[in-house]
Write a protein that holds these residues in place. Structure first.
Motif, PDB file in Angstrom:
ATOM      1  N   LEU A  55      17.717 -12.485 -40.059  1.00  0.00           N
ATOM      2  CA  LEU A  55      16.608 -11.555 -39.809  1.00  0.00           C
ATOM      3  C   LEU A  55      17.165 -10.217 -39.319  1.00  0.00           C
ATOM      4  N   ASP A  56      17.011  -9.181 -40.126  1.00  0.00           N
ATOM      5  CA  ASP A  56      17.573  -7.863 -39.813  1.00  0.00           C
ATOM      6  C   ASP A  56      16.576  -7.002 -39.058  1.00  0.00           C
ATOM      7  N   VAL A  57      16.854  -6.795 -37.782  1.00  0.00           N
ATOM      8  CA  VAL A  57      15.949  -6.022 -36.921  1.00  0.00           C
ATOM      9  C   VAL A  57      16.530  -4.615 -36.742  1.00  0.00           C
TER      10      VAL A  57
ATOM     11  N   ASN B 126       6.159 -17.616 -49.694  1.00  0.00           N
ATOM     12  CA  ASN B 126       6.742 -18.041 -50.972  1.00  0.00           C
ATOM     13  C   ASN B 126       8.256 -17.891 -50.955  1.00  0.00           C
ATOM     14  N   ASP B 127       8.723 -16.729 -50.492  1.00  0.00           N
ATOM     15  CA  ASP B 127      10.165 -16.492 -50.496  1.00  0.00           C
ATOM     16  C   ASP B 127      10.886 -17.424 -49.522  1.00  0.00           C
ATOM     17  N   VAL B 128      10.313 -17.652 -48.343  1.00  0.00           N
ATOM     18  CA  VAL B 128      10.947 -18.556 -47.373  1.00  0.00           C
ATOM     19  C   VAL B 128      10.978 -19.981 -47.942  1.00  0.00           C
ATOM     20  N   ASP B 129       9.867 -20.439 -48.510  1.00  0.00           N
ATOM     21  CA  ASP B 129       9.813 -21.794 -49.093  1.00  0.00           C
ATOM     22  C   ASP B 129      10.802 -21.926 -50.246  1.00  0.00           C
TER      23      ASP B 129
ATOM     24  N   LEU C 248      15.574  -9.212 -45.389  1.00  0.00           N
ATOM     25  CA  LEU C 248      15.346  -7.797 -45.671  1.00  0.00           C
ATOM     26  C   LEU C 248      15.030  -7.585 -47.157  1.00  0.00           C
ATOM     27  N   SER C 249      15.553  -8.455 -48.006  1.00  0.00           N
ATOM     28  CA  SER C 249      15.312  -8.327 -49.453  1.00  0.00           C
ATOM     29  C   SER C 249      14.134  -9.177 -49.927  1.00  0.00           C
ATOM     30  N   ALA C 250      13.428  -9.825 -48.995  1.00  0.00           N
ATOM     31  CA  ALA C 250      12.292 -10.668 -49.405  1.00  0.00           C
ATOM     32  C   ALA C 250      11.076  -9.810 -49.760  1.00  0.00           C
TER      33      ALA C 250
END
Ligand code: DX5
Ligand code: ZN
Length: 224
Positions: free
Chosen positions: A43-45, A28-31, A19-21
């Motif tokens: 993962l905020d749904v 980039n943020d996941v890597d 949520l803060s990505a």
């Protein structure tokens, strides 16, 4: 299925909340979080109904699945989780946590999550007594203790979560359950270690981890 065992005593797995990505540069943020040592991704749904905010659904989860080998843990803040279980399974989600306060029928929803090959979880808001989830403790692989009112990142930690974590840990031993204890909301260098000491197995952190200049240092600090 990609999942985690119980962490070593005194340690916790670290789950950055996407949520803060930066969604314009999600890869980039996941890597970057993976290289920094994240153990799983949270993962905020949100549906704009169970909570006042709207975030994303299975469509985005599927992209994250394509970007990462880490376990994906989806936290469903939606009124009717039961209507979307197949979609999350197809999106490649590993853990699926529903809220006890939501409208879906809990027993059948948890069973269906298992049938679809995912790990079922149950979550409760800060104002919801632990008693409300006790009937489901033997059915779940995850209990997600909310330490903020769900809906938004960047809120202040509510210490009511510490008592719940403590009680969940002792019940797990005395009643022979096998769930992981997950805590979400306001986790930082003070509240993270407090939750770990109380017995949390997974620490979710959004704004504090994504706001760091050195994310690896913060992940190491949280892990213990
Ligand atoms: C709140 C979400 C959290 C949130 C945590 O509704 O469930 O996962 O992203 O964010 P922080 O760590 O900023 O409180
Ligand atoms: Zn969450």
């Amino acid at each position: 299925m990609n999942w985690l065992p119980r962490p070593a005593e005194g340690q916790a797995w670290v789950a950055p909340s996407l949520l803060s990505a930066d969604f314009a540069a999600l890869k980039n943020d996941v890597d970057n979080m993976t290289a920094a040592g994240a153990d799983l991704l949270h993962l905020d749904v949100m549906d704009g109904h169970f909570v006042p905010n709207i975030s994303f659904g299975p469509f985005i989860c599927k992209f994250v699945h394509g970007l990462s080998d880490l376990p994906l843990d989806a936290h469903l803040m939606i009124s009717h989780a039961d209507q979307y279980l197949e979609a999350f399974a197809k999106a490649g989600v590993d853990g699926l946590t529903i809220h006890v306060e939501a409208e879906a029928e809990i027993g059948s929803t948890l069973k269906r999550i298992v049938e679809l090959g995912m790990k079922p979880g149950i979550s409760l808001n800060p104002g919801t007594p632990l008693a409300d989830i006790l009937p489901w403790l033997s059915e779940v692989d995850l209990v997600l203790v909310m330490s903020v009112q769900p809906g938004f990142g960047g809120q202040k930690f509510n210490p009511v979560a510490l008592e719940k974590i403590n009680e969940l840990k002792s019940r797990r031993t005395s009643e022979g359950h096998d769930f992981l204890i997950n805590v979400d909301g306001g986790i930082n260098d003070v509240t993270g270690p407090e939750c770990r000491q109380a017995g949390a197995d997974i620490l979710v952190s959004g704004s504090w981890l994504f706001g760091a200049t050195d994310r690896a240092e913060r992940i190491t600090l949280l892990r213990g």
